[in-house]
Design a protein around this motif. Structure first.
Motif, PDB file in Angstrom:
ATOM      1  N   GLY A  22      22.187 -34.494  25.761  1.00 32.61           N
ATOM      2  CA  GLY A  22      22.247 -33.291  24.936  1.00 32.61           C
ATOM      3  C   GLY A  22      21.161 -32.302  25.272  1.00 32.61           C
ATOM      4  O   GLY A  22      21.077 -31.243  24.654  1.00 32.61           O
ATOM      5  N   TYR A  23      20.279 -32.623  26.237  1.00 33.83           N
ATOM      6  CA  TYR A  23      19.188 -31.734  26.618  1.00 33.83           C
ATOM      7  C   TYR A  23      19.479 -31.152  27.999  1.00 33.83           C
ATOM      8  O   TYR A  23      20.063 -31.835  28.851  1.00 33.83           O
ATOM      9  N   PRO A  24      19.015 -29.937  28.301  1.00 34.69           N
ATOM     10  CA  PRO A  24      19.153 -29.387  29.670  1.00 34.69           C
ATOM     11  C   PRO A  24      18.214 -30.128  30.622  1.00 34.69           C
ATOM     12  O   PRO A  24      17.148 -30.594  30.237  1.00 34.69           O
ATOM     13  N   THR A  25      18.628 -30.231  31.883  1.00 32.87           N
ATOM     14  CA  THR A  25      17.862 -31.008  32.867  1.00 32.87           C
ATOM     15  C   THR A  25      16.497 -30.395  33.192  1.00 32.87           C
ATOM     16  O   THR A  25      15.603 -31.091  33.645  1.00 32.87           O
ATOM     17  N   ARG A  26      16.324 -29.085  32.961  1.00 31.98           N
ATOM     18  CA  ARG A  26      15.044 -28.459  33.299  1.00 31.98           C
ATOM     19  C   ARG A  26      13.884 -28.972  32.447  1.00 31.98           C
ATOM     20  O   ARG A  26      12.722 -28.771  32.769  1.00 31.98           O
ATOM     21  N   LEU A  27      14.195 -29.667  31.304  1.00 35.19           N
ATOM     22  CA  LEU A  27      13.144 -30.216  30.453  1.00 35.19           C
ATOM     23  C   LEU A  27      12.594 -31.523  30.996  1.00 35.19           C
ATOM     24  O   LEU A  27      11.664 -32.092  30.436  1.00 35.19           O
ATOM     25  N   PHE A  28      13.206 -32.032  32.127  1.00 36.81           N
ATOM     26  CA  PHE A  28      12.774 -33.319  32.658  1.00 36.81           C
ATOM     27  C   PHE A  28      12.410 -33.161  34.139  1.00 36.81           C
ATOM     28  O   PHE A  28      13.123 -33.591  35.025  1.00 36.81           O
ATOM     29  N   PRO A  29      11.267 -32.513  34.420  1.00 31.26           N
ATOM     30  CA  PRO A  29      10.898 -32.292  35.829  1.00 31.26           C
ATOM     31  C   PRO A  29      10.460 -33.555  36.556  1.00 31.26           C
ATOM     32  O   PRO A  29      10.570 -33.633  37.754  1.00 31.26           O
ATOM     33  N   HIS A  30       9.931 -34.598  35.854  1.00 30.14           N
ATOM     34  CA  HIS A  30       9.494 -35.824  36.506  1.00 30.14           C
ATOM     35  C   HIS A  30       9.798 -37.015  35.620  1.00 30.14           C
ATOM     36  O   HIS A  30      10.212 -36.871  34.449  1.00 30.14           O
ATOM     37  N   LEU A  31       9.587 -38.230  36.139  1.00 28.09           N
ATOM     38  CA  LEU A  31       9.992 -39.444  35.427  1.00 28.09           C
ATOM     39  C   LEU A  31       9.274 -39.592  34.091  1.00 28.09           C
ATOM     40  O   LEU A  31       9.863 -40.007  33.079  1.00 28.09           O
ATOM     41  N   SER A  32       7.984 -39.273  34.074  1.00 27.47           N
ATOM     42  CA  SER A  32       7.218 -39.480  32.836  1.00 27.47           C
ATOM     43  C   SER A  32       7.704 -38.583  31.705  1.00 27.47           C
ATOM     44  O   SER A  32       7.456 -38.860  30.535  1.00 27.47           O
ATOM     45  N   SER A  33       8.430 -37.485  32.064  1.00 26.51           N
ATOM     46  CA  SER A  33       8.930 -36.593  31.002  1.00 26.51           C
ATOM     47  C   SER A  33      10.067 -37.226  30.224  1.00 26.51           C
ATOM     48  O   SER A  33      10.495 -36.693  29.193  1.00 26.51           O
ATOM     49  N   TRP A  34      10.609 -38.357  30.761  1.00 21.13           N
ATOM     50  CA  TRP A  34      11.656 -39.055  29.991  1.00 21.13           C
ATOM     51  C   TRP A  34      11.110 -39.695  28.710  1.00 21.13           C
ATOM     52  O   TRP A  34      11.864 -40.072  27.814  1.00 21.13           O
ATOM     53  N   LYS A  35       9.780 -39.889  28.646  1.00 24.84           N
ATOM     54  CA  LYS A  35       9.212 -40.607  27.492  1.00 24.84           C
ATOM     55  C   LYS A  35       9.578 -39.927  26.165  1.00 24.84           C
ATOM     56  O   LYS A  35       9.655 -40.590  25.119  1.00 24.84           O
ATOM     57  N   ARG A  36       9.788 -38.612  26.206  1.00 24.41           N
ATOM     58  CA  ARG A  36      10.046 -37.872  24.968  1.00 24.41           C
ATOM     59  C   ARG A  36      11.347 -38.269  24.300  1.00 24.41           C
ATOM     60  O   ARG A  36      11.528 -38.050  23.109  1.00 24.41           O
ATOM     61  N   ILE A  37      12.331 -38.849  25.106  1.00 24.95           N
ATOM     62  CA  ILE A  37      13.614 -39.206  24.491  1.00 24.95           C
ATOM     63  C   ILE A  37      13.798 -40.719  24.372  1.00 24.95           C
ATOM     64  O   ILE A  37      14.821 -41.180  23.869  1.00 24.95           O
ATOM     65  N   ILE A  38      12.824 -41.528  24.869  1.00 22.23           N
ATOM     66  CA  ILE A  38      12.926 -42.993  24.768  1.00 22.23           C
ATOM     67  C   ILE A  38      12.683 -43.431  23.328  1.00 22.23           C
ATOM     68  O   ILE A  38      11.762 -42.940  22.634  1.00 22.23           O
ATOM     69  N   HIS A  39      13.508 -44.335  22.861  1.00 20.62           N
ATOM     70  CA  HIS A  39      13.353 -44.858  21.505  1.00 20.62           C
ATOM     71  C   HIS A  39      11.976 -45.527  21.407  1.00 20.62           C
ATOM     72  O   HIS A  39      11.564 -46.249  22.332  1.00 20.62           O
ATOM     73  N   PRO A  40      11.229 -45.299  20.329  1.00 25.39           N
ATOM     74  CA  PRO A  40       9.877 -45.869  20.215  1.00 25.39           C
ATOM     75  C   PRO A  40       9.831 -47.361  20.454  1.00 25.39           C
ATOM     76  O   PRO A  40       8.862 -47.868  21.036  1.00 25.39           O
ATOM     77  N   GLU A  41      10.862 -48.084  20.018  1.00 23.47           N
ATOM     78  CA  GLU A  41      10.845 -49.535  20.184  1.00 23.47           C
ATOM     79  C   GLU A  41      11.020 -49.949  21.646  1.00 23.47           C
ATOM     80  O   GLU A  41      10.720 -51.086  22.014  1.00 23.47           O
ATOM     81  N   ASP A  42      11.528 -49.040  22.506  1.00 19.37           N
ATOM     82  CA  ASP A  42      11.742 -49.359  23.922  1.00 19.37           C
ATOM     83  C   ASP A  42      10.721 -48.692  24.836  1.00 19.37           C
ATOM     84  O   ASP A  42      10.873 -48.705  26.068  1.00 19.37           O
ATOM     85  N   ALA A  43       9.672 -48.079  24.268  1.00 15.54           N
ATOM     86  CA  ALA A  43       8.692 -47.352  25.078  1.00 15.54           C
ATOM     87  C   ALA A  43       7.972 -48.282  26.039  1.00 15.54           C
ATOM     88  O   ALA A  43       7.768 -47.951  27.214  1.00 15.54           O
ATOM     89  N   ASP A  44       7.566 -49.479  25.553  1.00 14.52           N
ATOM     90  CA  ASP A  44       6.861 -50.414  26.441  1.00 14.52           C
ATOM     91  C   ASP A  44       7.771 -50.886  27.567  1.00 14.52           C
ATOM     92  O   ASP A  44       7.333 -51.042  28.721  1.00 14.52           O
TER      93      ASP A  44
END
Length: 886
Positions: free
Chosen positions: A35-57
């Motif tokens: 549901g987000y545009p791809t320009r908000l995810f320039p690198h791998l670490s930017s995926w952290k913003r949409i990872i469920h808190p319980e799956d962050a580790d």
């Protein structure tokens, strides 16, 4: 196309570059999943913003693993833009370079939320195993899958409402009918066999069938058939659960088509490709067949991959194949391969391993020609080295300060007795040229340019000074920049240049002299066209000789046998110490300059026992120069030719004047006189052509050869070119004079064609337009008439040029039954004929009238001031004449 298919399946494809730490590519399905545009995810670490808190580790662990090049898939929960929890499956493929360093990875993200939801539902269902009949009915009526109960013969006992949505059939009306009625005719045997197998074996079976929709089109359904048994275990009915897989079938079909196209591209690729599995060749494209000299794939497919590898490279090939299973890719490496015809070729081979098919794809690049070129280059380098060593020119290699190499010719030029490598270059450069050489070497080094040829002096090791011509150019040497210099000994050339300069100065003086003499000849020959009397010719010759040779005592004398003489022109001061000048002059040819103790004389000709001499009563220095003497003899030949003819013509004229003094000459006499005149014109034209013209042509050719000589100095070429052009003008003027004296093709081409040529030539030299009409002329003329009419028209045009100031001249020639009519008309100044009778002779009118009278015709003239001139000439048709139509 592949991306479009993946997007429809909800599969996002991405590519990440490890060196830039950025994504290079995202398909549109990523935005559909998150549901987000791809320009908000320039690198791998930017995926952290949409990872469920319980799956962050879990995400951090997965990220660290793939960065070390370990391929691992993982399932994670993300929170999409609508704050809904989604399950995604992430798969990656790691890309490494030849050293094993991770360069990036490609991956896919699949939305598995429906599957996870189904698993959760299944888990809950198992916990609530005991369902009521009502609950079963609710499930059947609300599921999207097809649910049908049939008896063992295929009769339909129950169909869920989803049949209406999927197949368009009324589920209530279907009960009691055969289920095979709704199956595609081509799949009914397959369906019947499945029902029979389930009923008899009592085991479940899965199959795919094409069902027929109520509107006639086919729908692909994936069925699972399960038997329902009674208490005794006997199958009493069958339950079939089906799922609409039409879209999946369509996608699979397109994937198959895409694979076929991809295979086709490989087959059509100009790049040779070979697929091998378990050490055997399983596929080879046409380019590969051509490379290996095979006409058909059957000659290689199934053969060992090592059968095409040269024995010297088999161990290398085995090691690379062993590594490819772990590295997945091996970059290009040179191999020697063996064609089927035994020919050895060299190719670069890259390997790609497909884990799914356990196949290694080999991409080949034929570099046989390149290796041949490299070998040829080495041979060329060796040959160039030999050429440098054997070159007669001195060649040295240096770094601008010290010698690096010198060929034998350089050792000889420098007078070196031993090796000079390491010695200073400037030891052999003359001090006067050292600064210039240093600047040149620096420029060659800094700008990588070739210096122009320059001349300088060098100092030999034995202290001798040598003039050399030098050129320097940059060259790469052992990874750095160096300078190559070629020197040529020009000592002898410098001496030759000094001698040449002296010769050039002498030639320049000669050319200036020749130009002045040629101008004199041009001017004199041009003036001769207007000379009508011997006295004018003699006076003009004396003036020209006085001017050119800078002498005052120049005269023309008429000498009798008794040595009595008469001064015809000029100032006579010539004295001859010989007893008989007449007898002495008879000893020499015409136009040969004779030197005496107190002057010079030249015989112009002799006539009726008298000799005509050009006398110079002094010894001017100019006649000590050979070109001046040649000029004097040449100009005398011009005069001699005209002189003899004028004397003959004058004598004839005097005799005719005596005959006709008391009465008009008869026409027959006039014809004779005109024939004599034409004969003399012809002889004069022939003399000019054979003597003066040919001599000028010889001089022109000599000068042209001199101009073409490469050794001739460039700065003298332009003056010499002007002299040649002036000489061409003289030749042209003589040719014109010859043509005017006797038109060469008058009798052969006829009167009309000759007149047209005359008009064209006159048009170039005059300011009026000539219009000629001979459309009504159809008579063959006698030779006298042809010559007479041509001379009359020639005279009319001459008068028009000199006197009329006309802008337009009209001439017509017509045939009548009893006469020939020639009409002339111009729009010039005109004249009062009654007052101009005395000027007719000078205008040539008298000559025209006499010509007309000699041909038995008549001439009429009509003119008045400012109203032009009209001339009408009528000649009787001679007995020899007849019409062209006769």
């Amino acid at each position: 196309m592949i991306n479009e298919i993946f997007d429809r399946l909800g599969v996002a494809v991405w590519s990440f570059d490890f060196s830039t730490n950025k994504f290079e590519h995202f398909t549109e399905a990523f935005a559909s999943i998150t549901g987000y545009p791809t320009r908000l995810f320039p690198h791998l670490s930017s995926w952290k913003r949409i990872i469920h808190p319980e799956d962050a580790d879990l995400f951090e662990i997965w990220l660290a693993v793939i960065r070390h090049g370990i391929v691992q898939e993982t399932e994670l929960r993300i929170i999409d833009a609508n704050e809904q929890i989604r399950w995604v499956l992430i798969r990656v493929n790691v890309s490494k370079n030849e050293s094993g360093t991770v360069m990036g990875f490609d991956g896919v993200i699949t939305d598995i939320s429906p599957r996870k939801k189904a698993e959760e539902e299944l888990s809950r269902g198992e916990r609530k195993y005991a369902l009521t009949q009502t609950q079963y009915q609710l499930i059947a009526e609300n599921t999207k899958d097809l649910l049908a109960i049939i008896d063992i013969s295929g009769g339909l006992l129950y169909a869920s409402p989803s049949h209406n949505k999927v197949l368009g059939h009324d589920c209530g009306a279907e009960a009691g009918t055969s289920c095979l009625d709704y199956v595609h005719p081509d799949d009914r045997n397959k369906a019947f066999q499945a029902i029979t197998d389930v009923a008899h074996t009592g085991t479940s079976r899965q199959l795919q069938l094409r069902m027929v929709h109520a509107n006639g089109h086919s729908i692909h359904i994936d069925f699972l058939g399960t038997p329902v048994t009674d208490d005794q275990g006997k199958v009493e009915s069958l339950v079939f659960v089906g799922r609409d897989i039409t879209e999946e079938v369509r996608v699979r079909t397109k994937l198959l088509e895409s694979e076929k196209r991809f295979r086709r591209l490989i087959e059509l690729s100009p790049q040779p490709m070979i697929a091998q599995r378990a050490g055997k060749i399983s596929f080879i494209n046409p380019a590969g067949l051509k490379l290996l000299g095979a006409s058909d794939g059957s000659e290689l497919i199934g053969e060992s991959i090592y059968s095409i590898v040269h024995p010297d490279y088999q161990r290398v090939a085995e090691n690379r194949i062993a590594k490819i299973f772990t590295e997945r890719f091996e970059g290009s490496l040179e191999y020697r391969l063996v064609r089927l015809d035994g020919q050895i070729i060299v190719a670069e081979v890259a390997s790609i391993y497909d884990e799914e098919t356990e196949t290694i794809l080999l991409v080949l690049h034929d570099i046989t020609e390149r290796k041949k070129a490299e070998f040829a280059l080495k041979e060329s380098e060796e040959m160039n080295r030999r050429l440098v060593e054997m070159s007669p020119e001195a060649i040295i290699l240096h770094n601008g300060r010290q010698y690096i190499f010198a060929n034998p010719a350089a050792h000889a030029l420098l007078g070196a007795q031993g090796e000079i490598a390491g010695l200073s270059v400037f030891e052999n450069i003359h001090p006067d040229f050292a600064q210039q050489a240093a600047v040149r070497f620096q420029k060659v080094h800094d700008e990588s340019c070739t210096s122009p040829f320059i001349e300088q002096k060098i100092v030999r090791f034995d202290a001798g000074i040598v003039d050399v011509e030098v050129i320097s150019a940059p060259i790469s040497y052992q990874g750095g920049n160096a300078c190559i210099t070629v020197m040529r000994d020009i000592t002898e050339r410098k001496k030759a240049e000094e001698r040449r300069k002296e010769a050039e100065q002498a030639l320049q003086d000669s050319q200036d002299r020749y130009y002045r003499l040629q101008s004199s000849l041009d001017r004199f020959s041009s003036d001769l066209f207007g000379v009508l009397k011997i006295q004018e010719l003699e006076s003009r010759l004396v003036k020209e000789v006085q001017k050119v040779i800078k002498a005052t005592n120049v005269s023309i004398i008429e000498l009798e046998r008794t040595n009595r003489f008469y001064v015809r022109a000029g100032q006579h001061a010539f004295e001859c110490k010989e007893r008989s000048l007449f007898a002495w002059s008879e000893m020499y040819p015409v136009c040969t300059l004779v030197d005496t103790s107190n002057g010079h004389f030249l015989k112009l000709g002799h006539f009726r026992g008298k000799v005509y001499l050009l006398c110079i009563g002094e010894t001017p220095p100019m006649l000590a120069v050979q070109p001046k003497r040649v000029w004097l003899e040449t100009i005398s030949r011009y005069v001699s030719v005209l002189y003899d003819n004028f004397r003959v013509i004058e004598d004839l004229t005097k005799e005719l004047e005596e005959i006709t003094s008391s009465q008009s000459a008869p026409s027959w006499l006039l014809r004779i006189l005109f024939k004599i005149s034409e004969h003399e014109r012809k002889r004069l034209s022939q003399d000019l052509h054979d003597a003066a013209l040919q001599e000028q042509i010889i001089w022109y050719r000599k000068l042209d050869q001199l101009s073409a000589d490469s050794a001739f100095p460039d700065h003298f070429r332009e003056p010499l070119k002007e002299i040649i052009e002036g000489l061409l003008n003289v030749i042209y003027q003589i040719r014109i004079t010859c043509n005017e004296l006797r038109p060469p093709m008058l009798m052969q081409e006829g009167l009309v064609s000759s007149l047209e040529s005359l008009f064209e030539f006159t048009q170039i030299r005059s300011n009026y337009i000539t219009q000629f009409d001979a459309s009504d002329f159809h008579t063959l003329l006698s030779d006298d008439q042809v010559i007479g009419l041509y001379r009359i028209v020639q005279e009319l045009l001459s008068n028009a040029t000199k006197h009329s100031s006309a802008t337009e001249v009209r001439i017509s020639l017509m045939s009548h039954s009893d006469c020939i009519e020639l009409n002339y008309e111009d729009n010039g100044v005109g004249m009062q004929i009654s007052r101009s009778e005395g000027t007719f002779k000078s205008m040539g009118v008298y000559s025209m009238k006499e010509r007309v009278r000699s041909l038995g015709g008549k001439m009429e003239m009509h003119s008045s001031p400012k109203h032009g001139l009209k001339v009408y000439i009528f000649l009787p048709v001679s007995p020899e004449s007849r019409t062209l139509d006769a």
